[in-house]
Design a protein around this motif. Sequence first.
Motif, PDB file in Angstrom:
ATOM      1  N   ILE A 105       0.838  -1.198   0.000  1.00 56.24           N
ATOM      2  CA  ILE A 105       0.000   0.000   0.000  1.00 56.24           C
ATOM      3  C   ILE A 105       0.875   1.250   0.000  1.00 56.24           C
ATOM      4  O   ILE A 105       1.902   1.317   0.667  1.00 56.24           O
ATOM      5  CB  ILE A 105      -0.957   0.000   1.217  1.00 56.24           C
ATOM      6  N   ASP A 140      -8.470   3.341  -3.953  1.00 56.97           N
ATOM      7  CA  ASP A 140      -7.991   3.402  -2.573  1.00 56.97           C
ATOM      8  C   ASP A 140      -8.131   2.049  -1.886  1.00 56.97           C
ATOM      9  O   ASP A 140      -9.148   1.358  -2.039  1.00 56.97           O
ATOM     10  CB  ASP A 140      -8.785   4.455  -1.783  1.00 56.97           C
ATOM     11  N   ASN A 141      -7.096   1.688  -1.145  1.00 60.21           N
ATOM     12  CA  ASN A 141      -7.077   0.448  -0.358  1.00 60.21           C
ATOM     13  C   ASN A 141      -7.146  -0.809  -1.223  1.00 60.21           C
ATOM     14  O   ASN A 141      -7.580  -1.862  -0.760  1.00 60.21           O
ATOM     15  CB  ASN A 141      -8.209   0.436   0.678  1.00 60.21           C
ATOM     16  N   ARG A 142      -6.747  -0.690  -2.489  1.00 63.54           N
ATOM     17  CA  ARG A 142      -6.638  -1.863  -3.363  1.00 63.54           C
ATOM     18  C   ARG A 142      -5.198  -1.954  -3.873  1.00 63.54           C
ATOM     19  O   ARG A 142      -4.401  -1.017  -3.722  1.00 63.54           O
ATOM     20  CB  ARG A 142      -7.603  -1.790  -4.561  1.00 63.54           C
ATOM     21  N   LEU A 143      -4.857  -3.086  -4.498  1.00 65.89           N
ATOM     22  CA  LEU A 143      -3.496  -3.291  -4.984  1.00 65.89           C
ATOM     23  C   LEU A 143      -3.411  -3.460  -6.497  1.00 65.89           C
ATOM     24  O   LEU A 143      -2.312  -3.499  -7.058  1.00 65.89           O
ATOM     25  CB  LEU A 143      -2.867  -4.535  -4.325  1.00 65.89           C
ATOM     26  N   ILE A 163      -3.363  -6.821   1.868  1.00 66.41           N
ATOM     27  CA  ILE A 163      -2.947  -5.449   1.614  1.00 66.41           C
ATOM     28  C   ILE A 163      -2.080  -4.996   2.777  1.00 66.41           C
ATOM     29  O   ILE A 163      -2.529  -4.963   3.927  1.00 66.41           O
ATOM     30  CB  ILE A 163      -4.169  -4.521   1.452  1.00 66.41           C
ATOM     31  N   SER A 164      -0.821  -4.672   2.464  1.00 71.16           N
ATOM     32  CA  SER A 164       0.115  -4.318   3.531  1.00 71.16           C
ATOM     33  C   SER A 164       1.129  -3.335   2.987  1.00 71.16           C
ATOM     34  O   SER A 164       1.106  -2.972   1.816  1.00 71.16           O
ATOM     35  CB  SER A 164       0.822  -5.571   4.069  1.00 71.16           C
ATOM     36  N   ARG A 165       2.017  -2.904   3.814  1.00 79.18           N
ATOM     37  CA  ARG A 165       3.085  -1.990   3.427  1.00 79.18           C
ATOM     38  C   ARG A 165       4.344  -2.797   3.184  1.00 79.18           C
ATOM     39  O   ARG A 165       4.815  -3.511   4.071  1.00 79.18           O
ATOM     40  CB  ARG A 165       3.330  -0.969   4.541  1.00 79.18           C
ATOM     41  N   HIS A 192       1.103   5.427   0.692  1.00 78.37           N
ATOM     42  CA  HIS A 192       0.472   6.434   1.532  1.00 78.37           C
ATOM     43  C   HIS A 192       0.627   7.829   0.925  1.00 78.37           C
ATOM     44  O   HIS A 192       1.485   8.058   0.057  1.00 78.37           O
ATOM     45  CB  HIS A 192       1.088   6.415   2.937  1.00 78.37           C
TER      46      HIS A 192
END
Length: 460
Positions: free
Chosen positions: A21, A55-58, A191-193, A23
């Motif tokens: 994700i 948003d909030n998808r990959l 979904i992660s960083r 930012h």
Amino acid sequence: MHQMWSEVQPVDRYQVSLNGILHEYDRKVISLLYQPLIGTNCYSLYTTLWNEVEDNRLLSDEWTHYHLMNFLSLNLREIYEARLKLEGIGLLKTYVKQVGEDRKFIYELQPPLSPEQFFTDGMLNVFLYRQLGRTHFLRLKNLFADQMVDKQEYKEITRTFQEVYTTSGDNLFQDSDANDASKIGMDEQFISRSSTSKINIENTDFDFELLMAGLNELIIPKSAITKQVKAAITNLSFLYNINALEMKNLLLSALNAEQEIDIEQLRKGARDWYQLEHSKQLPKLVDRLQPVLYRSNIEETNTQEEKLIVYLETISPRQLLIDISDGSEPSKSDLQAIEEIMFQQQLPPGVINVLIQYVMLKTDMKLTKNYLEKIASHWSRKKVKTVKEAMELAKNEHKQYQQWADNKNDRKEKRKKPIRTEKIPDWFNEKEDKPVNQENSEDFNEKLKRLEMIKQQYKK
């Protein structure tokens, strides 16, 4: 031969993928720290691809490259060149597969370095400093730094998990069910960083064998040359043009009491060494010379071509531009264009000299940046390392390079095609070079003779 149209076409489809994700803070980092190095086209391409992912998808929907061309108001070549720059600086990974007669791309956006990683990178921060100057650089650094909270006078009273919560072993079936329900499918990901990878310079001419052979186990144990230290050596040798013998001394000064190499101390030592050698100036790629490893080692220069090869191997791109212009200092824009290409494409200085000579010849003694980048990208993919190789490739691909130069002119002058007078350097001649008069060979290395030789390459 690799050409842009064989790499990508407007009808080719693509999807955007995020490697973790991203930012809003990343947008600020890319805008303020990366954009001065990569330019507005690269920044626009990155942010446009990013915005295509909800948003909030990959993963984004599928689009064709026509979409990018219309959205960015750029032609496909400009998009392709921006893509390569993003790849080179570590912000993009590109994947492609053939689907019947069509191609599909995955553009995987990579998160930028954190401000701390960027300002301690040892390479990108140096280039940004030179690009912006000290005042603006320090202002940017202060934007990404804040006062540290001193907690030494405080006592931590945070409770642990087990002090606050209790657990029981009732209903083990639900525990098992919860763990099973937490698993995701083989074709899915959470979904992660993701962690950010630093830029690693590859395929350099640094002689690690010579370095390792020179290390005395009693002074610098070879075990101290870890993977991280080796990566730092590669980057520093590229940035400061340090050879194996000089690097050995820097490693010795960076060896700590635990017999380990302090990478930060190694960076400082390399920087101090460079500034001492170059009158406190930070490194400039345009002042470098062709590495000895890639020189022709011609002992006797009996032809004009051999003399030209030796000359281009023993002069920096900056000095070549000065010589061509009768001693005038090159413009800042010309130097920036050359330096950006040297950094992005990692071409040796001697090869860059051949590129400068060829491009100035074909564009009426002007350094046309797009034309430079186009040929440099091709030479980089061909892994051209020597002056001789660059000359030979220019000869072999002369017609294609000529077509690239003509395409731009044709678009501007559609009504009337100008009569073109073909210009080629002397070394394009297929005939064998004739021996040079011995009277003139004595003082050939003097500046006046060098200037005359270069000017002869541009005669009609």
